[in-house]
Scaffold this motif. Structure first.
Motif, PDB file in Angstrom:
ATOM      1  N   LYS A 187       3.610  10.165  -8.145  1.00  0.00           N
ATOM      2  CA  LYS A 187       4.176  11.253  -9.188  1.00  0.00           C
ATOM      3  C   LYS A 187       2.979  11.827 -10.472  1.00  0.00           C
ATOM      4  CE  LYS A 187       6.711   7.094 -10.644  1.00  0.00           C
ATOM      5  NZ  LYS A 187       6.852   6.075 -11.566  1.00  0.00           N
ATOM      6  N   LYS A 188       1.506  11.440 -10.043  1.00  0.00           N
ATOM      7  CA  LYS A 188       0.457  12.461 -10.566  1.00  0.00           C
ATOM      8  C   LYS A 188      -0.335  13.532  -9.416  1.00  0.00           C
ATOM      9  CE  LYS A 188      -1.710   8.517 -13.408  1.00  0.00           C
ATOM     10  NZ  LYS A 188      -2.610   7.933 -13.183  1.00  0.00           N
ATOM     11  N   LEU A 189       0.266  13.572  -8.354  1.00  0.00           N
ATOM     12  CA  LEU A 189      -0.300  13.950  -7.882  1.00  0.00           C
ATOM     13  C   LEU A 189       0.657  15.539  -7.845  1.00  0.00           C
ATOM     14  CD1 LEU A 189      -1.946  12.126  -4.579  1.00  0.00           C
ATOM     15  CD2 LEU A 189      -3.241  13.981  -6.211  1.00  0.00           C
ATOM     16  N   ILE A 190       1.677  15.290  -7.100  1.00  0.00           N
ATOM     17  CA  ILE A 190       2.727  16.615  -6.668  1.00  0.00           C
ATOM     18  C   ILE A 190       3.122  17.697  -7.772  1.00  0.00           C
ATOM     19  CG2 ILE A 190       5.062  17.152  -6.583  1.00  0.00           C
ATOM     20  CD1 ILE A 190       5.664  14.272  -4.620  1.00  0.00           C
ATOM     21  N   PRO A 191       3.257  17.241  -9.226  1.00  0.00           N
ATOM     22  CA  PRO A 191       2.847  18.368 -10.167  1.00  0.00           C
ATOM     23  C   PRO A 191       1.902  18.729 -10.109  1.00  0.00           C
ATOM     24  CG  PRO A 191       4.006  15.540 -11.203  1.00  0.00           C
ATOM     25  CD  PRO A 191       3.468  15.710  -9.411  1.00  0.00           C
ATOM     26  N   MET A 192       0.829  18.383 -10.149  1.00  0.00           N
ATOM     27  CA  MET A 192      -0.432  18.542 -10.129  1.00  0.00           C
ATOM     28  C   MET A 192      -0.388  19.921  -9.121  1.00  0.00           C
ATOM     29  SD  MET A 192      -4.283  17.369  -9.389  1.00  0.00           S
ATOM     30  CE  MET A 192      -3.874  16.759  -7.750  1.00  0.00           C
ATOM     31  N   GLU A 201       1.068  -1.418  -0.513  1.00  0.00           N
ATOM     32  CA  GLU A 201       0.279  -0.205   0.462  1.00  0.00           C
ATOM     33  C   GLU A 201       1.133   0.933   0.066  1.00  0.00           C
ATOM     34  OE1 GLU A 201      -3.521   2.037   2.842  1.00  0.00           O
ATOM     35  OE2 GLU A 201      -2.667  -0.012   2.822  1.00  0.00           O
ATOM     36  N   TYR A 202       1.995   1.447   0.989  1.00  0.00           N
ATOM     37  CA  TYR A 202       2.608   2.484   0.817  1.00  0.00           C
ATOM     38  C   TYR A 202       3.242   2.546  -0.610  1.00  0.00           C
ATOM     39  CZ  TYR A 202       6.979   4.961   1.595  1.00  0.00           C
ATOM     40  OH  TYR A 202       8.063   6.272   1.294  1.00  0.00           O
ATOM     41  N   ARG A 203       3.631   1.484  -1.594  1.00  0.00           N
ATOM     42  CA  ARG A 203       4.656   1.790  -2.789  1.00  0.00           C
ATOM     43  C   ARG A 203       3.043   2.005  -3.109  1.00  0.00           C
ATOM     44  NH1 ARG A 203       9.305  -0.712  -3.888  1.00  0.00           N
ATOM     45  NH2 ARG A 203       9.311  -0.478  -5.726  1.00  0.00           N
ATOM     46  N   ALA A 204       2.188   1.699  -3.705  1.00  0.00           N
ATOM     47  CA  ALA A 204       1.195   2.288  -4.199  1.00  0.00           C
ATOM     48  C   ALA A 204       0.579   4.236  -4.047  1.00  0.00           C
ATOM     49  CB  ALA A 204       0.050   1.561  -4.109  1.00  0.00           C
ATOM     50  N   LEU A 205       0.593   3.966  -2.808  1.00  0.00           N
ATOM     51  CA  LEU A 205       0.825   5.694  -2.593  1.00  0.00           C
ATOM     52  C   LEU A 205       1.547   6.348  -3.384  1.00  0.00           C
ATOM     53  CD1 LEU A 205      -1.269   7.339  -0.246  1.00  0.00           C
ATOM     54  CD2 LEU A 205       0.659   6.934   1.033  1.00  0.00           C
ATOM     55  N   MET A 206       2.997   5.779  -3.503  1.00  0.00           N
ATOM     56  CA  MET A 206       4.602   6.538  -3.863  1.00  0.00           C
ATOM     57  C   MET A 206       4.077   6.724  -5.064  1.00  0.00           C
ATOM     58  SD  MET A 206       6.350   8.113  -1.402  1.00  0.00           S
ATOM     59  CE  MET A 206       4.621   7.641  -0.328  1.00  0.00           C
ATOM     60  N   LEU A 207       3.406   6.250  -5.664  1.00  0.00           N
ATOM     61  CA  LEU A 207       3.404   5.869  -7.455  1.00  0.00           C
ATOM     62  C   LEU A 207       2.239   6.674  -7.459  1.00  0.00           C
ATOM     63  CD1 LEU A 207       3.107   2.383  -8.769  1.00  0.00           C
ATOM     64  CD2 LEU A 207       5.013   3.864  -8.482  1.00  0.00           C
ATOM     65  N   GLU A 208       1.716   6.871  -6.955  1.00  0.00           N
ATOM     66  CA  GLU A 208       0.426   8.261  -7.111  1.00  0.00           C
ATOM     67  C   GLU A 208       0.972   9.473  -6.612  1.00  0.00           C
ATOM     68  OE1 GLU A 208      -2.997   8.139  -3.626  1.00  0.00           O
ATOM     69  OE2 GLU A 208      -3.739   5.720  -4.771  1.00  0.00           O
TER      70      GLU A 208
END
Length: 203
Positions: free
Chosen positions: A191-196, A182-189
């Protein structure tokens, strides 16, 4: 022939050690385990690298060389927009940190113990204010009439939003009772959230 064999053995040890450090962390990995997985013996691991600490340091330094070179390429790419650069920068940071989660603590340790050597070795004279990204960011803030915002704030925010979750991963996983997947999935999310989030800051 001997040199070629030595190089293959050394590379095999590093390959196995890199994988084990990622899976089990520095403290959870032993040189004996590395030797067994690499199909060699403990004496050879110590012959090539002297200690687990030196082996870990060499792997981290090689990874950081690749990482910093690729980041500088992104910062100075004159053919991509500010938006694309931010997306690529965040993606590169998170991909690298997922592969080498010990990097943030290693960097902090090296900066504390050998700041001048470390910074000169990896940044090699790179000046943030002289990069294409910094100039694009400055021009964008001026266009949006946000002259009171120093572009360095934006860059520090990008760094902190990518690095901090990896630095405090044990605490995050403990207080949220979050399993590794779940932590790894959160970090992958992210990738989209930070630029936004960064786009919202600058706009």
């Amino acid at each position: 022939m001997k040199q070629e064999k030595d190089k293959k053995t050394e590379d095999k040890i590093k390959q196995v050690a890199r994988m084990m450090f990622i899976q089990k962390g520095f403290t959870g990995t032993t040189t004996r385990e590395i030797a067994t997985e690499a199909g060699t013996n403990l004496a050879l691991v110590n012959y090539y690298f002297r200690s687990k600490e030196q082996l870990f340091k060499q792997i981290m330094l090689e990874s950081l060389h690749e990482f910093f070179e690729s980041v500088v390429d992104i910062l100075n790419d004159s053919h991509t927009s500010l938006e694309i650069k931010l997306e690529r920068l965040v993606e590169r940071y998170i991909n690298q940190l997922n592969q080498h989660p010990d990097i943030p603590m290693f960097i902090l340790s090296e900066i504390r113990s050998n700041p001048e050597i470390f910074l000169n070795e990896f940044l090699k004279g790179t000046k943030l204010r002289q990069t294409v990204l910094f100039n694009q960011l400055t021009a964008h803030l001026q266009e949006k009439q946000k002259l009171n915002i120093n572009p360095i704030h934006i860059m520090m925010n990008v760094l902190s939003m990518t690095l901090f979750p990896f630095i405090v991963k044990p605490m995050i996983c403990h207080v949220t009772e979050m399993p590794e997947d779940e932590y790894r999935a959160l970090m992958l999310e992210r990738k989209k959230l930070i630029p936004m989030w960064v786009k919202q800051m600058v706009n």
